[in-house]
Write a protein that holds these residues in place. Structure first.
Motif, PDB file in Angstrom:
ATOM      1  N   GLY A 178      31.523  54.730  87.856  1.00 29.00           N
ATOM      2  CA  GLY A 178      32.794  55.416  88.037  1.00 29.00           C
ATOM      3  C   GLY A 178      33.263  56.131  86.786  1.00 29.00           C
ATOM      4  O   GLY A 178      34.462  56.255  86.535  1.00 29.00           O
ATOM      5  N   VAL A 179      32.298  56.617  85.985  1.00 28.66           N
ATOM      6  CA  VAL A 179      32.625  57.337  84.750  1.00 28.66           C
ATOM      7  C   VAL A 179      31.823  58.641  84.710  1.00 28.66           C
ATOM      8  O   VAL A 179      30.953  58.869  85.547  1.00 28.66           O
ATOM      9  CB  VAL A 179      32.300  56.489  83.492  1.00 28.66           C
ATOM     10  CG1 VAL A 179      33.114  55.193  83.485  1.00 28.66           C
ATOM     11  CG2 VAL A 179      30.810  56.189  83.384  1.00 28.66           C
ATOM     12  N   SER A 180      32.116  59.454  83.724  1.00 32.48           N
ATOM     13  CA  SER A 180      31.342  60.688  83.558  1.00 32.48           C
ATOM     14  C   SER A 180      30.012  60.364  82.882  1.00 32.48           C
ATOM     15  O   SER A 180      29.886  59.345  82.199  1.00 32.48           O
ATOM     16  CB  SER A 180      32.117  61.689  82.701  1.00 32.48           C
ATOM     17  OG  SER A 180      32.128  61.261  81.357  1.00 32.48           O
ATOM     18  N   HIS A 181      29.046  61.257  83.076  1.00 30.41           N
ATOM     19  CA  HIS A 181      27.751  61.026  82.419  1.00 30.41           C
ATOM     20  C   HIS A 181      27.885  61.068  80.893  1.00 30.41           C
ATOM     21  O   HIS A 181      27.142  60.421  80.174  1.00 30.41           O
ATOM     22  CB  HIS A 181      26.675  61.985  82.934  1.00 30.41           C
ATOM     23  CG  HIS A 181      26.906  63.417  82.605  1.00 30.41           C
ATOM     24  ND1 HIS A 181      27.800  64.197  83.287  1.00 30.41           N
ATOM     25  CD2 HIS A 181      26.353  64.212  81.660  1.00 30.41           C
ATOM     26  CE1 HIS A 181      27.805  65.421  82.786  1.00 30.41           C
ATOM     27  NE2 HIS A 181      26.929  65.454  81.791  1.00 30.41           N
ATOM     28  N   GLY A 182      28.872  61.807  80.392  1.00 32.02           N
ATOM     29  CA  GLY A 182      29.129  61.852  78.952  1.00 32.02           C
ATOM     30  C   GLY A 182      29.496  60.482  78.405  1.00 32.02           C
ATOM     31  O   GLY A 182      29.146  60.143  77.268  1.00 32.02           O
ATOM     32  N   THR A 183      30.185  59.688  79.217  1.00 35.68           N
ATOM     33  CA  THR A 183      30.547  58.330  78.805  1.00 35.68           C
ATOM     34  C   THR A 183      29.299  57.469  78.646  1.00 35.68           C
ATOM     35  O   THR A 183      29.194  56.676  77.709  1.00 35.68           O
ATOM     36  CB  THR A 183      31.521  57.706  79.824  1.00 35.68           C
ATOM     37  OG1 THR A 183      32.678  58.557  79.934  1.00 35.68           O
ATOM     38  CG2 THR A 183      31.957  56.326  79.404  1.00 35.68           C
ATOM     39  N   VAL A 184      28.350  57.630  79.545  1.00 36.92           N
ATOM     40  CA  VAL A 184      27.089  56.887  79.438  1.00 36.92           C
ATOM     41  C   VAL A 184      26.347  57.326  78.178  1.00 36.92           C
ATOM     42  O   VAL A 184      25.788  56.494  77.453  1.00 36.92           O
ATOM     43  CB  VAL A 184      26.222  57.072  80.696  1.00 36.92           C
ATOM     44  CG1 VAL A 184      24.851  56.418  80.519  1.00 36.92           C
ATOM     45  CG2 VAL A 184      26.921  56.504  81.924  1.00 36.92           C
ATOM     46  N   TYR A 185      26.384  58.637  77.885  1.00 40.80           N
ATOM     47  CA  TYR A 185      25.701  59.147  76.698  1.00 40.80           C
ATOM     48  C   TYR A 185      26.329  58.649  75.397  1.00 40.80           C
ATOM     49  O   TYR A 185      25.695  58.716  74.350  1.00 40.80           O
ATOM     50  CB  TYR A 185      25.644  60.677  76.717  1.00 40.80           C
ATOM     51  CG  TYR A 185      24.580  61.226  77.635  1.00 40.80           C
ATOM     52  CD1 TYR A 185      23.241  60.891  77.459  1.00 40.80           C
ATOM     53  CD2 TYR A 185      24.914  62.087  78.676  1.00 40.80           C
ATOM     54  CE1 TYR A 185      22.263  61.392  78.297  1.00 40.80           C
ATOM     55  CE2 TYR A 185      23.930  62.597  79.516  1.00 40.80           C
ATOM     56  CZ  TYR A 185      22.612  62.243  79.326  1.00 40.80           C
ATOM     57  OH  TYR A 185      21.638  62.737  80.161  1.00 40.80           O
ATOM     58  N   ARG A 186      27.542  58.122  75.447  1.00 46.92           N
ATOM     59  CA  ARG A 186      28.132  57.515  74.244  1.00 46.92           C
ATOM     60  C   ARG A 186      27.403  56.216  73.888  1.00 46.92           C
ATOM     61  O   ARG A 186      27.431  55.786  72.738  1.00 46.92           O
ATOM     62  CB  ARG A 186      29.617  57.236  74.451  1.00 46.92           C
ATOM     63  CG  ARG A 186      30.454  58.474  74.424  1.00 46.92           C
ATOM     64  CD  ARG A 186      31.949  58.152  74.447  1.00 46.92           C
ATOM     65  NE  ARG A 186      32.638  59.343  74.866  1.00 46.92           N
ATOM     66  CZ  ARG A 186      33.435  59.438  75.930  1.00 46.92           C
ATOM     67  NH1 ARG A 186      33.688  58.374  76.655  1.00 46.92           N
ATOM     68  NH2 ARG A 186      34.004  60.567  76.237  1.00 46.92           N
ATOM     69  N   HIS A 187      26.771  55.601  74.879  1.00 44.69           N
ATOM     70  CA  HIS A 187      26.049  54.347  74.661  1.00 44.69           C
ATOM     71  C   HIS A 187      24.547  54.565  74.468  1.00 44.69           C
ATOM     72  O   HIS A 187      23.904  53.780  73.777  1.00 44.69           O
ATOM     73  CB  HIS A 187      26.280  53.392  75.836  1.00 44.69           C
ATOM     74  CG  HIS A 187      27.690  52.920  75.938  1.00 44.69           C
ATOM     75  ND1 HIS A 187      28.156  51.828  75.250  1.00 44.69           N
ATOM     76  CD2 HIS A 187      28.750  53.407  76.631  1.00 44.69           C
ATOM     77  CE1 HIS A 187      29.440  51.649  75.525  1.00 44.69           C
ATOM     78  NE2 HIS A 187      29.820  52.595  76.354  1.00 44.69           N
ATOM     79  N   PHE A 188      24.010  55.609  75.107  1.00 43.99           N
ATOM     80  CA  PHE A 188      22.570  55.890  75.057  1.00 43.99           C
ATOM     81  C   PHE A 188      22.371  57.389  74.889  1.00 43.99           C
ATOM     82  O   PHE A 188      22.956  58.181  75.620  1.00 43.99           O
ATOM     83  CB  PHE A 188      21.881  55.388  76.335  1.00 43.99           C
ATOM     84  CG  PHE A 188      22.013  53.912  76.518  1.00 43.99           C
ATOM     85  CD1 PHE A 188      21.163  53.030  75.862  1.00 43.99           C
ATOM     86  CD2 PHE A 188      23.025  53.388  77.305  1.00 43.99           C
ATOM     87  CE1 PHE A 188      21.301  51.670  76.003  1.00 43.99           C
ATOM     88  CE2 PHE A 188      23.185  52.016  77.459  1.00 43.99           C
ATOM     89  CZ  PHE A 188      22.316  51.151  76.803  1.00 43.99           C
ATOM     90  N   ALA A 189      21.517  57.761  73.947  1.00 46.40           N
ATOM     91  CA  ALA A 189      21.338  59.170  73.606  1.00 46.40           C
ATOM     92  C   ALA A 189      20.640  59.972  74.698  1.00 46.40           C
ATOM     93  O   ALA A 189      20.808  61.183  74.781  1.00 46.40           O
ATOM     94  CB  ALA A 189      20.567  59.298  72.294  1.00 46.40           C
TER      95      ALA A 189
END
Length: 194
Positions: free
Chosen positions: A37-48
């Protein structure tokens, strides 16, 4: 969900579930983000990258087999018996995962084929456990003297067909237990002190 409450473990949990649902080839970071339920950019904050995320999922998945194998390596008993149980436990874990968790196992196979850091580290950890058992067997006079690390690598190479994901299709067509028993006799003969 607020970005600050999104932990690395929650991302990994969602990625693992998404990999199981879509498979390694079709899973995207957007799918993982959608599941959270988040943006893909939020996931990229954890994994490059998707590759970093996949490596982290597989690293965690593979690490689940280490405690029982480390326990076998740490036991105080005959080294040959411990090595045999270690190899059978490893083989059993991989075969079970190939049957019951095929999508993550397929992802593991893809990453293994690339020899990425996560699988190299996995093999190094397991080889160190085998070397520990071998060294103990050498110290007790059960196994012929030698370099435990080198012997461990040879044991690993000899048994690869029974636990490496590249050979998973073989496990379905021939009984791996019979192959293991024949191989074990050869290994034990080669390891045993004269």
């Amino acid at each position: 969900m607020a970005a600050e409450t999104l932990t690395r473990d929650r991302v990994l949990d969602a990625a693992e579930d998404t990999l199981r649902r879509f498979g390694p080839g079709k899973t995207t970071v957007v799918d993982v983000a959608r599941a959270l339920g988040v943006s893909h950019g939020t996931v990229y904050r954890h994994f490059a990258s998707k590759a970093d995320l996949l490596d982290a999922v597989l690293g965690r998945w593979l690490s689940r087999m280490n405690p029982p194998l480390a326990a076998i390596a740490a036991e105080d008993g005959p080294a040959a018996e411990r090595l045999r149980r270690f190899l059978l436990t490893l083989m059993g874990f991989k075969h079970e995962k190939a049957r019951t968790d095929p999508d993550l196992f397929a992802a593991y196979g893809l990453v293994s084929a690339d020899a990425r850091a996560v699988t190299v580290e996995h093999v190094e950890e397991l080889n160190a456990l085998v070397a520990r058992i071998v060294a103990d067997g050498m110290e007790r006079g059960e196994f012929a003297p030698g370099d435990p690390a080198q012997v461990a690598r040879a044991v690993w190479a000899a048994t690869t067909r029974l636990h490496h994901p590249a050979h998973a299709a073989d496990w379905l067509t021939e009984p791996p237990e019979a192959t293991f028993e024949a191989l074990w006799k050869l290994l034990l003969n080669g390891l045993s002190a004269r």
